[in-house]
Design a protein around this motif. Structure first.
Motif, short mmCIF file in Angstrom:
data_model
loop_
_atom_site.label_atom_id
_atom_site.label_comp_id
_atom_site.label_asym_id
_atom_site.label_seq_id
_atom_site.Cartn_x
_atom_site.Cartn_y
_atom_site.Cartn_z
N SER A 116 7.54 10.09 -7.98
CA SER A 116 6.86 9.02 -8.72
C SER A 116 7.71 7.76 -8.74
O SER A 116 8.58 7.57 -9.59
N VAL A 117 7.43 6.90 -7.77
CA VAL A 117 8.07 5.59 -7.66
C VAL A 117 7.00 4.58 -7.28
O VAL A 117 5.91 4.95 -6.83
N ALA A 118 7.30 3.30 -7.43
CA ALA A 118 6.30 2.28 -7.12
C ALA A 118 5.89 2.35 -5.66
O ALA A 118 4.70 2.28 -5.31
N ASP A 119 6.85 2.50 -4.78
CA ASP A 119 6.58 2.59 -3.35
C ASP A 119 6.60 4.06 -2.95
O ASP A 119 7.53 4.54 -2.31
N HIS A 120 5.58 4.80 -3.36
CA HIS A 120 5.56 6.25 -3.13
C HIS A 120 5.20 6.62 -1.70
O HIS A 120 5.36 7.78 -1.30
N GLY A 121 4.70 5.65 -0.94
CA GLY A 121 4.48 5.90 0.48
C GLY A 121 3.12 6.44 0.86
O GLY A 121 2.86 6.65 2.05
N PHE A 122 2.23 6.68 -0.11
CA PHE A 122 0.92 7.22 0.23
C PHE A 122 -0.10 6.08 0.33
O PHE A 122 -0.27 5.32 -0.62
N PRO A 123 -0.76 5.93 1.47
CA PRO A 123 -1.78 4.88 1.61
C PRO A 123 -3.01 5.23 0.78
O PRO A 123 -3.24 6.39 0.42
N GLU A 124 -3.81 4.21 0.47
CA GLU A 124 -5.00 4.44 -0.35
C GLU A 124 -5.99 5.40 0.31
O GLU A 124 -6.80 6.02 -0.38
N SER A 125 -5.89 5.53 1.62
CA SER A 125 -6.79 6.45 2.33
C SER A 125 -6.37 7.90 2.18
O SER A 125 -7.14 8.81 2.49
N ASP A 133 -0.56 7.27 -7.69
CA ASP A 133 -0.78 5.99 -8.36
C ASP A 133 -0.93 6.17 -9.86
O ASP A 133 -0.36 5.41 -10.66
N ALA A 134 -1.68 7.21 -10.26
CA ALA A 134 -1.91 7.46 -11.68
C ALA A 134 -0.63 7.85 -12.39
O ALA A 134 -0.35 7.38 -13.51
N LYS A 135 0.17 8.72 -11.77
CA LYS A 135 1.41 9.16 -12.40
C LYS A 135 2.39 8.00 -12.55
O LYS A 135 3.06 7.87 -13.58
N TRP A 136 2.49 7.16 -11.53
CA TRP A 136 3.40 6.01 -11.63
C TRP A 136 2.97 5.08 -12.76
O TRP A 136 3.81 4.60 -13.53
#
Length: 218
Positions: A116-125, A133-136
């Protein structure tokens, strides 16, 4: 003795956490959505409280929390639809924090995840994006509150036997037994040195890990 309310009370981690807390003398209220789970929860020594956190507003959550000393957020949508993931993992979690402040329950432990970091690396797709996104968002909200908050970020969860040991900032999203996550939550609640911290961990190896209490003190 502390009075602890656990959201997500029928989750696998919560069911392991409750007996740790009750055995040491804490009073535990486990919030569950399904009344069919009351017996499972009460076998742990906790008191089951049936409530749908997805539907409760901040005022209703404040009423649930009032009278408790600490809150543990271990609830989650469990990989449901993106809409429900945001509704539970972000929105309900945030309402619970605001409710904890209103109820005077200053101690708050958030069960997050190691990545859980701002730049977690998962694209919206990616199907995992809503969860990340929710956990961050929830973690960031906790950091901005006046609560005595601790964010716990375990790596990939396993059903392995507990080791009583963890490695901080474990690489590769380090695997960790659910029972050890429960032990970390319990230890963090009584360790004021964990307040204001984000603690990311896995089980590590025998050489890289250390007893949970020692790791938390670092």
């Amino acid at each position: 003795m502390s009075r602890v309310i656990v959201f997500g009370g029928h989750g696998r981690i919560a069911l392991l956490l409750a007996p740790i807390l009750t055995t040491r003398g804490d009073e535990v209220t486990s919030v569950i959505r399904n009344a069919d789970h009351i017996a499972d929860v009460e076998q742990t020594g906790a008191t089951a409280l049936v409530a749908d956190i997805e539907q409760l507003d901040t005022a209703a959550l404040t009423d649930l929390i009032r009278g408790h000393d600490a809150v543990v957020w271990s609830a989650g949508a469990g990989g449901g639809s993106p809409e429900r993931t945001y509704a539970v993992d972000r929105d309900a979690a945030i309402r619970s924090m605001d409710a904890a402040s209103a109820a005077g329950a200053k101690r708050y432990a958030m069960v997050s995840w190691l990545g859980s970091v701002a730049d977690h690396g998962f694209p919206e797709s990616d199907s995992f994006f809503p969860y990340a996104d929710a956990k961050w968002a929830a973690d960031e909200h906790l950091r901005a509150t006046d609560l005595d908050g601790t964010i716990l970020g375990p790596g990939t969860l396993t059903f392995d036997e507990p080791t009583g040991r963890i490695e901080l900032d474990a690489p590769d999203h380090g695997h960790v037994a659910r029972a050890d996550v429960a032990a970390v939550i319990a230890a963090a609640l009584t360790d004021p040195g964990t307040i204001g911290r984000t603690i990311r961990f896995g089980n590590g190896t025998a050489a890289s890990s250390e007893p949970i209490a020692d790791a938390l003190k670092r």
